[in-house]
Write a protein that holds these residues in place. Structure first.
Motif, PDB file in Angstrom:
ATOM      1  N   ALA A   1      -0.053  -5.685   3.492  1.00 17.13           N
ATOM      2  CA  ALA A   1      -1.503  -5.987   2.926  1.00 17.13           C
ATOM      3  C   ALA A   1      -1.339  -7.705   2.639  1.00 17.13           C
ATOM      4  N   PHE A   2       0.354  -7.499   2.017  1.00 21.33           N
ATOM      5  CA  PHE A   2       0.749  -9.314   1.548  1.00 21.33           C
ATOM      6  C   PHE A   2       1.011  -9.640   2.858  1.00 21.33           C
ATOM      7  N   ILE A   3       1.456  -9.649   4.543  1.00 23.22           N
ATOM      8  CA  ILE A   3       1.412 -10.197   5.059  1.00 23.22           C
ATOM      9  C   ILE A   3       0.778 -10.174   6.249  1.00 23.22           C
ATOM     10  N   ILE A   4       0.211  -9.828   6.372  1.00 26.05           N
ATOM     11  CA  ILE A   4      -0.964 -10.156   7.888  1.00 26.05           C
ATOM     12  C   ILE A   4      -2.169  -9.711   6.787  1.00 26.05           C
ATOM     13  N   GLY A   5      -2.629 -10.259   5.321  1.00 22.07           N
ATOM     14  CA  GLY A   5      -4.163  -9.550   4.469  1.00 22.07           C
ATOM     15  C   GLY A   5      -4.632  -8.480   3.837  1.00 22.07           C
ATOM     16  N   PRO A   6      -5.150  -8.523   3.383  1.00 23.59           N
ATOM     17  CA  PRO A   6      -5.581  -7.122   2.994  1.00 23.59           C
ATOM     18  C   PRO A   6      -6.886  -6.785   4.571  1.00 23.59           C
ATOM     19  N   ARG A   7      -7.880  -7.816   4.865  1.00 26.86           N
ATOM     20  CA  ARG A   7      -9.207  -7.379   5.758  1.00 26.86           C
ATOM     21  C   ARG A   7      -8.271  -6.526   7.135  1.00 26.86           C
TER      22      ARG A   7
ATOM     23  N   LYS B   1       5.956 -14.446   2.377  1.00 24.62           N
ATOM     24  CA  LYS B   1       7.117 -14.220   2.172  1.00 24.62           C
ATOM     25  C   LYS B   1       7.329 -13.356   0.630  1.00 24.62           C
ATOM     26  N   ILE B   2       6.340 -12.979   0.032  1.00 26.71           N
ATOM     27  CA  ILE B   2       6.760 -11.950  -1.498  1.00 26.71           C
ATOM     28  C   ILE B   2       6.204 -10.798  -0.415  1.00 26.71           C
ATOM     29  N   GLY B   3       5.596 -10.796   0.973  1.00 28.33           N
ATOM     30  CA  GLY B   3       5.320  -9.459   1.520  1.00 28.33           C
ATOM     31  C   GLY B   3       5.707  -8.757   1.947  1.00 28.33           C
TER      32      GLY B   3
ATOM     33  N   GLY C   1       9.324  -8.977   1.881  1.00 29.38           N
ATOM     34  CA  GLY C   1      10.109  -8.779   0.419  1.00 29.38           C
ATOM     35  C   GLY C   1       9.285  -7.302  -0.058  1.00 29.38           C
ATOM     36  N   LEU C   2       8.186  -7.269  -0.487  1.00 27.00           N
ATOM     37  CA  LEU C   2       7.615  -6.066  -0.780  1.00 27.00           C
ATOM     38  C   LEU C   2       7.905  -4.674   0.278  1.00 27.00           C
ATOM     39  N   THR C   3       7.306  -5.490   1.554  1.00 32.12           N
ATOM     40  CA  THR C   3       8.328  -4.281   3.360  1.00 32.12           C
ATOM     41  C   THR C   3       9.675  -3.713   2.848  1.00 32.12           C
ATOM     42  N   GLY C   4      10.070  -4.716   3.137  1.00 34.60           N
ATOM     43  CA  GLY C   4      11.953  -4.964   3.222  1.00 34.60           C
ATOM     44  C   GLY C   4      12.660  -3.846   1.459  1.00 34.60           C
ATOM     45  N   PHE C   5      11.753  -3.700   0.552  1.00 37.12           N
ATOM     46  CA  PHE C   5      12.161  -3.179  -0.711  1.00 37.12           C
ATOM     47  C   PHE C   5      11.457  -1.556  -0.181  1.00 37.12           C
ATOM     48  N   GLY C   6      10.320  -1.350   0.128  1.00 34.80           N
ATOM     49  CA  GLY C   6       9.770  -0.367   0.646  1.00 34.80           C
ATOM     50  C   GLY C   6      10.694   0.305   1.981  1.00 34.80           C
ATOM     51  N   LEU C   7      11.063  -0.456   2.525  1.00 38.88           N
ATOM     52  CA  LEU C   7      11.631  -0.017   3.779  1.00 38.88           C
ATOM     53  C   LEU C   7      12.890   1.049   3.561  1.00 38.88           C
ATOM     54  N   PHE C   8      13.271  -0.094   1.829  1.00 43.50           N
ATOM     55  CA  PHE C   8      15.310   0.473   1.631  1.00 43.50           C
ATOM     56  C   PHE C   8      14.803   1.798   1.300  1.00 43.50           C
ATOM     57  N   PHE C   9      13.458   2.324   0.078  1.00 44.11           N
ATOM     58  CA  PHE C   9      13.017   2.540  -0.347  1.00 44.11           C
ATOM     59  C   PHE C   9      13.255   4.091  -0.216  1.00 44.11           C
ATOM     60  N   LEU C  10      12.261   3.555   1.010  1.00 40.23           N
ATOM     61  CA  LEU C  10      11.999   5.394   2.320  1.00 40.23           C
ATOM     62  C   LEU C  10      13.773   5.468   2.857  1.00 40.23           C
ATOM     63  N   LEU C  11      14.590   4.455   3.585  1.00 35.27           N
ATOM     64  CA  LEU C  11      15.674   5.309   3.823  1.00 35.27           C
ATOM     65  C   LEU C  11      16.435   5.956   2.679  1.00 35.27           C
ATOM     66  N   PHE C  12      16.249   5.320   1.618  1.00 37.82           N
ATOM     67  CA  PHE C  12      16.985   5.752   0.445  1.00 37.82           C
ATOM     68  C   PHE C  12      16.581   7.457  -0.076  1.00 37.82           C
ATOM     69  N   GLY C  13      15.339   7.445  -0.003  1.00 37.90           N
ATOM     70  CA  GLY C  13      14.578   8.282  -0.014  1.00 37.90           C
ATOM     71  C   GLY C  13      15.063  10.209   1.313  1.00 37.90           C
TER      72      GLY C  13
ATOM     73  N   ASN D   1       6.621   4.376  -0.187  1.00 32.44           N
ATOM     74  CA  ASN D   1       5.100   4.027   0.903  1.00 32.44           C
ATOM     75  C   ASN D   1       4.764   3.645   0.263  1.00 32.44           C
ATOM     76  N   VAL D   2       4.362   3.199  -1.430  1.00 33.47           N
ATOM     77  CA  VAL D   2       3.798   2.210  -1.963  1.00 33.47           C
ATOM     78  C   VAL D   2       3.990   0.883  -1.117  1.00 33.47           C
ATOM     79  N   LEU D   3       5.119   0.630  -1.982  1.00 34.97           N
ATOM     80  CA  LEU D   3       5.631  -0.667  -0.967  1.00 34.97           C
ATOM     81  C   LEU D   3       5.413  -0.668   0.143  1.00 34.97           C
ATOM     82  N   PHE D   4       6.073  -0.835   1.115  1.00 34.28           N
ATOM     83  CA  PHE D   4       5.451  -0.899   1.943  1.00 34.28           C
ATOM     84  C   PHE D   4       4.345  -1.005   3.267  1.00 34.28           C
ATOM     85  N   LEU D   5       3.053  -0.241   1.790  1.00 32.71           N
ATOM     86  CA  LEU D   5       1.823  -0.419   2.399  1.00 32.71           C
ATOM     87  C   LEU D   5       1.566  -2.050   1.948  1.00 32.71           C
ATOM     88  N   ALA D   6       1.582  -2.024   0.806  1.00 26.61           N
ATOM     89  CA  ALA D   6       1.335  -3.767  -0.652  1.00 26.61           C
ATOM     90  C   ALA D   6       1.707  -4.131   0.801  1.00 26.61           C
ATOM     91  N   GLY D   7       3.279  -4.187   1.213  1.00 22.61           N
ATOM     92  CA  GLY D   7       3.876  -5.516   1.983  1.00 22.61           C
ATOM     93  C   GLY D   7       3.507  -5.754   2.672  1.00 22.61           C
TER      94      GLY D   7
END
Length: 131
Positions: A47-53, A9-11, A13-25, A39-45
């Motif tokens: 990693a949170f959704i599917i796991g770092p490995r 769920k956190i992932g 949210g992070l991915t959604g905010f990342g896409l928002f900031f990319l579009l806004f940028g 970009n940082v939020l999208f990649l972090a999201g």
């Protein structure tokens, strides 16, 4: 029903905010700070959704290495304040990485919206059921 963990769920949210900031940028004439943050939020999201490995496994598969290089190189260019070139390189890498996913996504979207002419024109190149 698929259960979603709190980390996923956190992932999302992070991915959604990342896409928002990319579009806004992009809308603010390629503002490098917003694009880098997106970009940082999208990649972090991701990693949170599917796991770092699994994220590392996805980006560093042998057949996807070229797309990963372009995508992550574009992210690096955006971080080094070359936003227009970085987004172009990143977009090319995104297309290379997710090229096998596009037919699945278009089939899913076409199954949601039942427009006969559109289904006939768009779905046929990827399907085996040509008449």
């Amino acid at each position: 029903m698929v259960s979603i963990t709190e980390t996923q769920k956190i992932g999302v949210g992070l991915t959604g905010f990342g896409l928002f900031f990319l579009l806004f940028g992009v809308l603010l004439y390629f503002d490098s700070v917003l694009l880098a943050f997106g970009n940082v939020l999208f990649l972090a999201g991701l990693a949170f959704i599917i796991g770092p490995r699994r994220t590392a496994g996805f980006f560093f598969q042998r057949q996807k290495l070229r797309g990963s290089t372009f995508f992550l190189g574009g992210v690096a260019l955006v971080l080094f304040r070359w936003p227009i070139i970085g987004m172009a390189v990143e977009s090319y890498g995104f297309v290379l990485l997710f090229r096998s996913f596009f037919p699945v996504a278009s089939g899913f979207i076409l199954s949601l919206v039942n427009i006969p002419y559109l289904n006939m024109e768009v779905a046929l190149p990827w399907s085996e059921e040509r008449e």
